[in-house]
Motif scaffolding. Structure first.
Motif, PDB file in Angstrom:
ATOM      1  N   SER A   1       5.454   5.005   9.493  1.00  0.00           N
ATOM      2  CA  SER A   1       6.039   3.797   9.167  1.00  0.00           C
ATOM      3  C   SER A   1       5.150   3.224   8.106  1.00  0.00           C
ATOM      4  CB  SER A   1       6.335   2.538  10.424  1.00  0.00           C
ATOM      5  OG  SER A   1       7.311   3.017  11.163  1.00  0.00           O
ATOM      6  N   ILE A   2       4.661   3.876   7.270  1.00  0.00           N
ATOM      7  CA  ILE A   2       3.515   3.186   6.352  1.00  0.00           C
ATOM      8  C   ILE A   2       4.329   2.943   5.023  1.00  0.00           C
ATOM      9  CG2 ILE A   2       1.759   4.020   4.733  1.00  0.00           C
ATOM     10  CD1 ILE A   2       0.716   6.052   6.874  1.00  0.00           C
ATOM     11  N   THR A   3       4.071   1.637   4.846  1.00  0.00           N
ATOM     12  CA  THR A   3       4.948   1.118   3.702  1.00  0.00           C
ATOM     13  C   THR A   3       4.241   1.112   2.417  1.00  0.00           C
ATOM     14  OG1 THR A   3       4.338  -0.933   4.335  1.00  0.00           O
ATOM     15  CG2 THR A   3       6.505  -0.232   5.271  1.00  0.00           C
ATOM     16  N   THR A   4       2.832   1.029   2.477  1.00  0.00           N
ATOM     17  CA  THR A   4       2.104   1.112   1.330  1.00  0.00           C
ATOM     18  C   THR A   4       0.623   1.921   1.826  1.00  0.00           C
ATOM     19  OG1 THR A   4       1.231  -0.111  -0.564  1.00  0.00           O
ATOM     20  CG2 THR A   4       1.269  -1.215   1.809  1.00  0.00           C
ATOM     21  N   LEU A   5       0.179   2.200   0.472  1.00  0.00           N
ATOM     22  CA  LEU A   5      -1.089   2.785   0.645  1.00  0.00           C
ATOM     23  C   LEU A   5      -1.945   2.459  -0.539  1.00  0.00           C
ATOM     24  CD1 LEU A   5      -0.277   6.607   1.498  1.00  0.00           C
ATOM     25  CD2 LEU A   5      -1.652   5.053   3.013  1.00  0.00           C
ATOM     26  N   LYS A   6      -1.503   1.367  -1.092  1.00  0.00           N
ATOM     27  CA  LYS A   6      -2.524   0.627  -2.010  1.00  0.00           C
ATOM     28  C   LYS A   6      -3.547   0.121  -1.799  1.00  0.00           C
ATOM     29  CE  LYS A   6      -1.707  -2.342  -6.051  1.00  0.00           C
ATOM     30  NZ  LYS A   6      -0.580  -3.224  -6.791  1.00  0.00           N
ATOM     31  N   GLY A   7      -4.651   0.483  -2.293  1.00  0.00           N
ATOM     32  CA  GLY A   7      -5.953   0.168  -1.871  1.00  0.00           C
ATOM     33  C   GLY A   7      -6.672   1.071  -0.820  1.00  0.00           C
TER      34      GLY A   7
END
Length: 893
Positions: A380-386
Motif C-alpha cells: 500500500s505504498i502511495t508515494t516514494l517521493k523523498g
C-alpha cells in the motif's frame, strides 16, 4: 547430508515428471512417455482409469518410473520382471488402488533408492512391512502420502540396516502413531504434515535417550500439536529445520526454557499461520544463535519482532532471511532493524504499511549492511517521493509490485551517486507509474533486469532506458494504455531479452517506427511479442530486420492469419519460433526458407487445415527437434496424405502427437486422429481425367451444344467484363460525403470459406494498399460481436460480401446480410461490393439473396488465366471507386 540435498530426494504428494520437450518420446507401446535426458518414464492412461494388465518393458536408460491412475490391486515379484531389468533408482506407484503386495516385492531392485506409493488408501502397513523384506541396503526414501494410514507400529523394521533416511507420511490420519514406528531408524527427514498427529512427546520423550538423534528436518505442517516439549532441542540434537506452518499454537513456541545454553544446530524455523499475536520478544531467541531463516507469515503480529538482548546485541547474529508476509505490522520504529547485522533477505509482502522501514542509523551507517533482497510487494505504498533506499550498499533485488506510487523512485543521493550501486533486479510492475523520463533510471549502474508490467504508461519516449548501460532484460506488459513508441525508445545496446507482451499493441496502426524500433538493441536474442497484433504486412520484416542475433521469437496470441513472406528473412540465427494461439490458415512456401538453424517450431492452436511438404522446406523441417501442430482443424483429405506418412517416419518430435492431431473435415472423420486416415496416393489419382465424347450426330447439333455451353459457362466472365467497363466509364455523383473512414472495406464471409478469403482475397487486396477489416483479426477479444460488427460497418467505406452456398446456409452470415440490405437502402449500390465465390444452390436461395442476385452487380470468382486477372481488376476498382449512386438500370442493364 545437508537439508537441501535431502529435500531433493523426497517426492511429496503427486509428483510430476519434468518433460524436456526436445527428448520426449512415447515408449512401451505408447503406454508411457520416456525422456532420455531426464532418464524418466511416466505411464498413465490416456483418459479415465484403466486396468494395468502388465508392467511393460521400458528403455534401458530409464532409472525413474511412475505408474499413475491405473488399477492394479495385486502386485507380485513376477509382475515386476520387466522393471527389475533396469537400473531403477526411483519407483512411483501412484493412485493404483493397490491392496496387496507380495512378500519381498522390492528385493530384486538392487539400485532402488526411492519408493513412492502415494494415494493408495487400501494398502495396509502390515502388507508394506513384508514387501520391504530383503530390500537393497542402498534404499533411502519412502513416501506414502494420502493413503489413510492410521497406525504404523513396526512397519519399517526391515529397513533398520539400510541407508533409509527420509520418511514422508503426509496427509494420513496417523491417529495412533507410536514411537515404535521410527525406533532404531537413522532418519534425517520425517514428514508427518497434514495429519492428526498431536503429541510431539511420542517421538520426543522426556528425560530419555533421543529417539531420533540424526534427525535434521522435521515437517509438522497442519498437525494438531498445541505445545512443544521443553527438551525439544536436546531431544533432536541434529535438528536443522523444523516446519510448524498452519499449526495453531496461538503463541510463539518457546524453544529455550532452561535449555538456553544447550548446543543446537537449528537454522530454519517456519511458523507461518500459527496464530501468533501481539509482540515477539527477544527472550524467544535466547538459545537460537544459529538461526538463519525464520518465517512468520500470516500471523496477527502488530510489532516488528525484537531480536536484541539486554545488552543491545543480537540474539540471532546469523539470521539472514526474515519473512513477515500478511501480518498486522503497520509501523516501523527507527531502530526496528538494529539487531539484524547479517540479514540478507527481508520479505514484507502483503502488509498495510503506514511507514517504510528505516535502514539508516543517525550517523548514516546501515543497520542491515548485508541486505541483498527487499520485498515490498502489495504494501500500500502511495508515494516514494523523498524516500531513498539508502544505507543498503549491497542491495541486489528490489520488489515494489502492486503499489500505488506514480513515479519511478530515485536511487541517487545528493551528489548524484548511486545509493544502491549493486542493484540488478528492479520490479515496478502493477503500479500507477504513468510517465518515464530520461532521468528516471539514473544511478543504477548494475541494473540488469527491469519489470514494468501493468502500469499506466501511455508512451515510450526516446532514450528513457539509455542511462541503464547494464540492462539485459526488459519486460513491458499488460499495458493497453500504451499508444506510441518513439524512434529510439529502446536505445539499450546490451539488452538480450525483450518481453513486450499483452499490450494489445497494433503493429499495423499504432504510432511507432518499424525501421528503428529495435535498431538500437541489436544484441537481443529473445523477443516475446505475445498478446499484441503483430504485422502480417511488409513492416514485419522491417521491424525484425535489425535483430540478426535473435534466437527465440515468441508471437503467441497475435491475431495473425498469415505470415508475411519476408518476415524472417534477416533472422537467420533463429532456433525457436512460437506462433501458437493465432488464426493462421496458411503462408507462402518461402517464409521459413532462410532458417537453417531452426530447432523448435510451435504452430499449435491455429486454423491450419493442411500441412504439406511445401509448408516448411524439407531440409529445415527435418532438422527440427520439435514441431507442435496440435489443436489445428486438419482437413483429412488427399492433401494430408504426405503429412501423415511423414509424421509416422520422422525423427522430429511431434509434441502431443497423435492424440491432439485430429480431423475437422470431412464430417465422416470428425474428431478422429489423423493417423486413422486411410487414403493413399492411388485413391487420389484421377483414373479417367478426360471423358471421351462420341462424335456428334451432325455438325449442326454439335455447334448448337457448343455455343450454348460457352455462353452458359462464360456468362459470369462476360458480366465481369461488362461490370469493369461500366465502372471505368460511369461518372459518379457523390451523394455522401466521404469522411475519413478507418477501413476501405469490411469483409463479410462465411467461416467455411475462410481459407480462400484469408489466403487469397485479403492478401491480394491489401497488397494494393487497401485497408480491410477482418472480424477475427480486428475485433477486440471478448467484446460483444454484434456491437463490433455494427461498428465495423460504420467505420468502413464499403462492405465486401463473399457469397457462397456456405454463406446461404449460415444464420450468422444471413444476419449480416440484413445489415447489408440496410446499407444499400441508406447509401446506395456503390457502398456494397458483391463477390460470388461459389454458386448457391436453389434450395438455399432465400428471398434476400434472390433479390441480391437479381438486382445487384455480382463479380464472379474464377481461378487462373485471364479470367482471374479480370476478376481482380473489377474487385479492386469497385472497392477503390468513390461512394455514389449510379442508376441501377445502368449497372444491371
Amino acid at each position: 547430508m545437508k537439508t537441501n540435498s535431502l529435500l531433493c530426494l523426497v517426492i511429496i504428494g503427486s509428483s510430476v515428471i519434468k518433460i524436456a520437450s526436445a527428448v520426449v518420446t512415447s515408449c512401451a507401446g505408447s503406454m508411457c512417455i520416456c525422456d532420455d535426458e531426464q532418464l524418466t518414464a511416466s505411464c498413465r492412461p490416456d483418459r479415465g482409469r484403466e486396468e494395468l494388465l502388465f508392467f511393460p518393458r521400458l528403455p534401458n536408460f530409464v532409472t525413474d518410473v511412475m505408474f499413475k491412475d491405473y488399477t492394479r490391486r495385486h502386485i507380485s515379484t513376477k509382475d515386476l520382471v520387466n522393471l527389475t531389468r533396469l537400473r531403477l533408482e526411483v519407483l512411483r506407484l501412484h493412485s493404483m488402488e493397490i491392496t496387496n503386495m507380495e512378500m519381498g516385492l522390492f528385493q530384486s531392485f538392487k539400485s532402488l533408492k526411492i519408493i513412492d506409493i502415494s494415494y493408495n488408501p487400501e494398502l495396509s502397513s502390515d502388507t508394506l512391512k513384508e514387501a520391504f523384506r530383503n530390500i537393497s541396503q542402498g534404499f533411502q526414501t519412502f513416501n506414502m502420502t494420502s493413503s489413510r494410514l492410521d497406525t504404523v507400529p513396526d512397519m519399517f523394521k526391515y529397513l533398520v540396516d539400510t541407508n533409509f533416511t527420509s520418511l514422508v507420511l503426509a496427509y494420513n490420519p496417523l491417529y495412533h502413531f507410536k514411537a515404535d514406528a521410527v525406533k532404531g531408524l537413522h532418519l534425517k527427514l520425517l514428514d508427518l504434515s497434514y495429519s492428526e498427529f498431536g503429541n510431539l512427546t511420542i517421538i520426543c520423550p522426556a528425560n530419555s535417550t533421543p529417539l531420533l538423534p540424526t534427525l535434521e528436518n522435521l515437517q509438522l505442517r497442519s498437525t494438531k500439536i498445541k505445545t512443544i516439549p521443553k527438551n525439544v532441542l536436546s531431544c533432536f540434537p541434529s535438528l536443522q529445520k523444523v516446519n510448524f506452518d498452519n499449526t495453531p499454537f496461538g503463541f510463539f513456541p518457546t524453544f529455550c526454557h532452561n535449555y538456553q545454553h544447550v548446543t543446537n544446530h537449528l537454522e530454519t524455523l517456519y511458523l507461518a499461520n500459527t496464530r501468533i499475536s501481539g509482540h515477539i520478544c527477544s527472550k524467544h531467541f535466547l538459545c537460537l544463535k544459529n538461526l538463519r531463516h525464520i518465517k512468520l507469515d500470516k500471523n496477527p503480529i502488530t510489532n516488528f519482532p525484537h531480536f536484541c538482548n539486554s545488552k543491545g546485541f543480537s540474539n540471532v547474529p546469523k539470521l539472514y532471511r526474515l519473512r513477515l508476509q500478511f501480518t498486522s505490522i503497520t509501523i516501523f520504529h527507527n531502530d526496528s532493524l538494529k539487531c539484524l547485522p547479517s540479514l540478507k533477505s527481508l520479505d514484507l509482502k502483503n502488509n498495510l504499511l503506514k511507514s517504510l522501514p528505516t535502514f539508516c542509523r543517525e550517523n548514516n551507517t546501515s543497520y542491515t549492511p548485508k541486505l541483498k533482497e527487499l520485498f515490498l510487494q502489495n504494501t500500500s505504498i502511495t508515494t516514494l517521493k523523498g524516500f531513498k533506499f539508502g544505507c543498503l550498499p549491497n542491495l541486489e533485488k528490489l520488489d515494489l509490485r502492486y503499489n500505488f506510487f506514480r513515479q519511478v523512485p530515485s536511487f541517487c543521493d545528493r551528489s548524484n551517486h548511486s545509493t544502491n550501486p549493486l542493484l540488478h533486479d528492479l520490479n515496478l510492475s502493477n503500479t500507477k507509474i504513468k510517465y518515464i523520463f530520461n532521468d528516471s533510471f539514473l544511478c543504477l549502474p548494475s541494473l540488469r533486469k527491469l519489470y514494468l508490467k501493468n502500469t499506466e504508461i501511455t508512451r515510450l519516449d526516446d532514450n528513457i532506458f539509455s542511462s541503464i548501460g547494464s540492462l539485459t532484460y526488459l519486460e513491458i506488459g499488460d499495458s493497453p494504455s500504451l499508444t506510441g513508441i518513439s524512434k529510439y525508445a529502446f536505445n539499450i545496446s546490451r539488452l538480450l531479452t525483450m518481453k513486450f507482451t499483452y499490450n494489445n499493441f497494433d503493429f499495423e496502426r499504432k504510432k511507432y517506427f518499424p525501421k528503428y524500433l529495435f535498431k538500437s538493441c541489436a544484441n537481443v536474442t529473445t523477443l516475446d511479442l505475445s498478446g499484441n497484433h503483430f504485422s502480417t504486412g511488409p513492416t514485419a520484416e522491417e521491424t525484425l530486420k535489425p535483430l540478426t542475433k535473435l534466437v527465440t521469437l515468441i508471437l503467441t496470441n497475435n491475431r495473425m492469419d498469415t505470415i508475411h513472406e519476408y518476415t524472417f528473412r534477416s533472422s537467420k540465427a533463429l532456433k525457436e519460433i512460437r506462433l501458437n494461439q493465432n488464426k493462421l490458415i496458411g503462408w507462402k512456401e518461402n517464409v521459413f526458407q532462410n532458417l537453417s538453424n531452426l530447432q523448435h517450431l510451435n504452430m499449435a492452436d491455429n486454423k491450419i487445415a493442411v500441412f504439406n511438404k511445401t509448408s516448411v522446406p524439407t531440409n529445415i523441417l527435418n532438422n527440427l527437434k520439435t514441431l507442435n501442430l496440435a489443436y489445428n482443424p486438419f482437413d483429412c483429405g488427399c492433401d494430408l496424405i504426405w503429412f501423415k506418412k511423414w509424421s509416422l517416419q520422422t525423427n522430429v518430435t511431434l509434441l502431443l502427437f497423435p492424440n491432439k492431431y485430429s480431423c475437422q473435415t470431412p464430417a465422416s472423420v470428425l474428431r478422429q486422429p489423423i493417423t486413422s486416415l486411410q487414403l493413399t496416393k492411388d485413391d487420389c489419382t484421377e483414373k479417367h481425367p478426360w471423358i471421351v465424347y462420341i462424335a456428334a450426330a451432325s455438325a449442326g447439333s454439335f455447334l448448337i451444344v457448343l455455343t450454348f455451353t460457352v455462353i452458359t459457362v462464360q456468362l459470369p466472365t462476360i458480366k465481369n467484363y461488362i461490370y469493369y467497363f461500366r465502372l471505368k466509364r460511369i461518372g459518379y455523383v457523390k451523394l455522401i460525403n466521404e469522411q475519413d473512414f478507418r477501413y476501405d472495406a469490411y469483409v463479410v464471409y462465411c467461416e467455411a470459406d475462410e481459407k480462400w478469403v484469408i489466403r487469397t482475397l485479403v492478401p491480394k487486396l491489401e497488397s494494393e494498399g487497401l485497408q480491410l477489416c477482418i472480424p477475427d483479426r480486428e475485433f477486440r477479444v471478448g467484446a460483444d460481436r454484434c456491437g463490433e460488427i455494427e461498428s465495423a460497418f460504420q467505420e468502413s467505406k464499403k462492405i465486401l460480401v463473399a457469397l457462397s452456398n456456405n454463406f446461404a446456409k449460415n444464420e450468422w452470415c444471413l444476419w449480416q446480410d440484413h445489415l447489408v440490405e440496410e446499407r444499400l437502402r441508406q447509401r446506395g449500390n456503390s457502398s456494397v461490393v458483391f463477390i460470388l465465390y461459389k454458386n448457391i444452390s436453389s434450395k438455399n436461395m432465400i428471398s434476400s439473396l434472390h433479390r441480391t442476385m437479381k438486382h445487384q452487380s455480382i463479380i464472379t470468382w474464377h481461378e487462373g488465366g485471364a479470367r482471374e486477372k479480370m476478376f481482380w481488376k473489377v474487385v479492386i476498382l469497385a472497392v477503390k471507386s468513390p461512394l455514389g449512386e449510379p442508376p441501377m438500370s445502368v449497372l444491371n442493364g
